[in-house]
Design a protein around this motif. Structure first.
Motif, short mmCIF file in Angstrom:
data_model
loop_
_atom_site.label_atom_id
_atom_site.label_comp_id
_atom_site.label_asym_id
_atom_site.label_seq_id
_atom_site.Cartn_x
_atom_site.Cartn_y
_atom_site.Cartn_z
N THR A 149 -12.04 -3.03 1.61
CA THR A 149 -11.17 -1.88 0.68
C THR A 149 -12.16 -1.41 -0.97
O THR A 149 -13.06 -2.60 -1.12
CB THR A 149 -9.92 -2.32 0.23
OG1 THR A 149 -10.30 -3.94 -0.87
CG2 THR A 149 -9.07 -2.38 0.63
N LEU A 150 -12.31 -0.64 -2.09
CA LEU A 150 -12.34 -0.88 -3.12
C LEU A 150 -11.85 -1.10 -3.84
O LEU A 150 -10.44 -1.04 -4.11
CB LEU A 150 -13.26 1.02 -3.55
CG LEU A 150 -14.20 1.49 -2.32
CD1 LEU A 150 -13.93 2.63 -2.75
CD2 LEU A 150 -15.22 1.04 -2.71
N THR A 151 -12.11 -2.17 -4.48
CA THR A 151 -11.42 -3.05 -5.75
C THR A 151 -12.04 -1.89 -7.70
O THR A 151 -12.75 -1.58 -7.61
CB THR A 151 -11.06 -4.36 -5.65
OG1 THR A 151 -12.33 -4.33 -6.18
CG2 THR A 151 -11.46 -4.51 -4.80
N TRP B 277 1.03 -0.92 0.49
CA TRP B 277 0.17 -0.13 -0.11
C TRP B 277 0.81 1.12 -0.11
O TRP B 277 2.35 0.91 1.12
CB TRP B 277 -0.66 -0.02 1.33
CG TRP B 277 -1.99 -0.60 1.43
CD1 TRP B 277 -1.77 -1.96 1.75
CD2 TRP B 277 -3.28 -0.87 0.23
NE1 TRP B 277 -2.97 -3.01 1.53
CE2 TRP B 277 -3.59 -1.90 1.16
CE3 TRP B 277 -3.78 -0.19 0.15
CZ2 TRP B 277 -4.96 -2.32 0.42
CZ3 TRP B 277 -5.14 -0.73 -0.91
CH2 TRP B 277 -5.86 -1.53 -0.77
N ARG B 278 0.73 2.87 -1.38
CA ARG B 278 1.45 3.55 -1.00
C ARG B 278 0.05 4.66 -0.46
O ARG B 278 -1.29 4.93 -1.49
CB ARG B 278 2.58 4.32 -1.92
CG ARG B 278 1.05 3.76 -3.50
CD ARG B 278 2.22 4.27 -4.42
NE ARG B 278 1.09 3.80 -5.89
CZ ARG B 278 0.45 4.81 -6.35
NH1 ARG B 278 0.12 6.24 -5.78
NH2 ARG B 278 -0.20 4.90 -6.90
N LYS B 279 0.66 5.86 -0.28
CA LYS B 279 -0.02 6.92 0.37
C LYS B 279 -0.40 7.55 -1.18
O LYS B 279 0.30 8.00 -1.57
CB LYS B 279 0.10 7.74 1.80
CG LYS B 279 -1.04 9.04 1.74
CD LYS B 279 0.22 9.85 2.44
CE LYS B 279 0.33 8.94 4.34
NZ LYS B 279 0.52 10.10 5.25
N SER B 280 -1.54 8.28 -0.98
CA SER B 280 -1.98 8.88 -2.72
C SER B 280 -0.82 9.99 -2.36
O SER B 280 -1.00 10.61 -1.93
CB SER B 280 -3.23 9.30 -2.41
OG SER B 280 -3.44 9.87 -3.44
N ALA C 54 -6.28 -1.61 -5.27
CA ALA C 54 -7.36 -1.99 -5.03
C ALA C 54 -7.32 -0.30 -4.11
O ALA C 54 -5.98 0.53 -3.91
CB ALA C 54 -7.45 -2.55 -3.35
N VAL C 55 -7.99 0.43 -3.18
CA VAL C 55 -7.86 2.01 -2.42
C VAL C 55 -8.26 1.56 -0.70
O VAL C 55 -9.62 0.65 -0.98
CB VAL C 55 -8.83 2.32 -3.10
CG1 VAL C 55 -8.73 3.87 -2.79
CG2 VAL C 55 -8.25 2.97 -4.33
N GLU D 207 -5.76 5.11 0.36
CA GLU D 207 -3.31 4.04 0.03
C GLU D 207 -4.32 3.68 -0.96
O GLU D 207 -5.41 3.17 -0.70
CB GLU D 207 -3.69 3.56 1.27
CG GLU D 207 -3.06 4.36 2.80
CD GLU D 207 -2.36 3.43 3.55
OE1 GLU D 207 -1.64 3.75 4.34
OE2 GLU D 207 -3.36 2.10 3.51
N VAL D 208 -3.15 3.05 -2.20
CA VAL D 208 -3.46 2.90 -3.47
C VAL D 208 -2.69 0.99 -3.70
O VAL D 208 -1.56 1.47 -3.05
CB VAL D 208 -3.19 3.37 -4.51
CG1 VAL D 208 -3.24 3.09 -5.51
CG2 VAL D 208 -4.47 4.81 -4.25
N ALA D 209 -3.19 0.45 -4.03
CA ALA D 209 -2.07 -1.12 -3.75
C ALA D 209 -2.86 -1.50 -5.67
O ALA D 209 -3.61 -1.54 -5.45
CB ALA D 209 -2.18 -2.33 -3.40
#
Length: 82
Positions: A62-64, A27-30, A51-52, A41-43
Motif C-alpha cells: 500500500t501507499l500511505t 477498504w472501499r473502491k474509488s 492508505a491506497v 482501493e482507499v482506506a
C-alpha cells in the motif's frame, strides 16, 4: 486475514502468548475506478493516514499519505491540476 473490503492486522501491543487485539481496516473502491477492473482501493478510516492499494494485487503493498497530503491531492484532482 483479508476479505474483499476488510483487512485485519494484529496490534503492535499484542503479546506473544496470544493475548492480542486485531485492528480492522475498511477498504472501499474509488468512485473513479473503471468497470474493466482497473481499480484503486482507499482506506480512509485509519488514524492520521490514508492508505491506497491496487485491487488486483491486494497483498502487493500500500501507499500511505497523511490526511493533509490526501486532502491536497483530492483537491488538486477536483481543480484539474493533474
Amino acid at each position: 486475514m483479508t476479505s474483499n473490503n476488510m483487512t485485519w492486522r494484529k496490534s503492535s501491543r499484542s503479546t506473544a502468548s496470544g493475548d492480542c487485539v486485531e485492528v480492522g481496516t475498511v477498504w472501499r473502491k474509488s468512485s473513479r475506478s473503471s468497470a474493466n477492473g482497473d481499480c484503486v482501493e482507499v482506506a480512509d478510516n485509519l488514524p492520521d493516514v490514508v492508505a491506497v492499494r491496487d485491487s488486483k494485487d491486494r497483498d502487493g503493498g500500500t501507499l500511505t499519505f497523511t490526511t493533509a497530503q490526501w486532502t491536497a491531492f483530492i483537491g488538486g484532482i477536483k481543480n484539474g491540476e493533474f
